[in-house]
Design an enzyme around this catalytic site. Sequence first.
Site, short mmCIF file in Angstrom:
data_model
loop_
_atom_site.label_atom_id
_atom_site.label_comp_id
_atom_site.label_asym_id
_atom_site.label_seq_id
_atom_site.Cartn_x
_atom_site.Cartn_y
_atom_site.Cartn_z
N HIS A 1 29.51 34.28 44.02
CA HIS A 1 28.41 34.86 43.24
C HIS A 1 27.15 34.00 43.27
O HIS A 1 26.07 34.52 43.59
CB HIS A 1 28.87 35.14 41.80
CG HIS A 1 29.91 36.20 41.71
ND1 HIS A 1 31.24 35.92 41.48
CD2 HIS A 1 29.83 37.55 41.86
CE1 HIS A 1 31.93 37.05 41.47
NE2 HIS A 1 31.11 38.05 41.70
N GLU B 1 26.17 43.24 37.78
CA GLU B 1 26.36 42.68 39.12
C GLU B 1 25.77 43.62 40.17
O GLU B 1 25.14 43.17 41.14
CB GLU B 1 27.85 42.45 39.38
CG GLU B 1 28.12 41.76 40.70
CD GLU B 1 29.56 41.29 40.85
OE1 GLU B 1 29.99 41.09 42.00
OE2 GLU B 1 30.26 41.14 39.82
N GLU C 1 40.19 34.55 39.44
CA GLU C 1 40.69 35.33 38.29
C GLU C 1 42.02 36.00 38.58
O GLU C 1 42.79 36.28 37.65
CB GLU C 1 39.65 36.36 37.85
CG GLU C 1 39.42 37.53 38.78
CD GLU C 1 38.36 37.26 39.85
OE1 GLU C 1 37.90 38.23 40.48
OE2 GLU C 1 38.01 36.07 40.06
N ASP D 1 32.33 40.73 37.81
CA ASP D 1 33.48 41.53 38.25
C ASP D 1 34.78 41.18 37.54
O ASP D 1 35.86 41.55 37.98
CB ASP D 1 33.66 41.40 39.76
CG ASP D 1 33.89 39.95 40.19
OD1 ASP D 1 33.83 39.04 39.33
OD2 ASP D 1 34.12 39.73 41.39
#
Length: 254
Positions: free
Chosen positions: A142, A241, A121, A151
């Site tokens: 993840h 998360e 990202e 996130d």
Amino acid sequence: MTTPDYFTQYENLAMSRDEDGVLLVRFHTGGGPVTFTGQTHEDFPEALERIALDRDNKAMVLTGTGDSFMDQIDGPSLGEIFKPAAWEKTRTEGAKVLQRLVELPLPVIGVANGPAVVHSEYLLLSDIHIASERATYADVPHPSFGITGGDGVQVVWEEVAGTARAKWLLWTGESIDARTALDWGVVSEVVAHERAVERGLEIARGLAAKPALYRSLQKQTLNRNLRRRIVQDVPFGMALEGLTAADLAYQPKP
């Protein structure tokens, strides 16, 4: 032009700036490809704040070192993320990174110089995104850790690639190559591997020559929706998360 002291203060960030005001920021570990750690997670948002306040930075190129943008992560170094106080530190740092990337008052050229399967990202939030022909994209940590990807990776991939593609990528853990990323509209250009960073610098020099107010306000104009999504949705995603991180302590040991 003097070299600011913050250029050498972060162990996983190598910085240099040319006479045109183009700042080159490389993730690295010991001069080679980076292994992302808890220290990297802490340092990057602080470094972005220092970069934003330095008016001699007119454009920025963000890339990795060697043949990888980012493909290794040291999970234990992130600390006891199953504890609320530790997770709150992680959550705060994670939100600041994304917000500061879209709010920097200068254009950012992201260069995927190889696999970007950890924190992809960061590249997707750049204003122009160049990919080496060897680049690949995925979300490895993840699903590997069994933690919800909240996130910001979910927000940014959905905004850039679309909901269906984001769901496929983040559910399956599969990777896509640079050409697929280009087809999806995730990258602006795919270039020969040895040309990737230089192409990013070329674009950055052109943008650095634009008037300062234009650079800053164009950034705000084009990132308004991304900023809204980050501010609105990342805190919720990181809360979820954190719940899955806390649940790891209750999972059967292998």
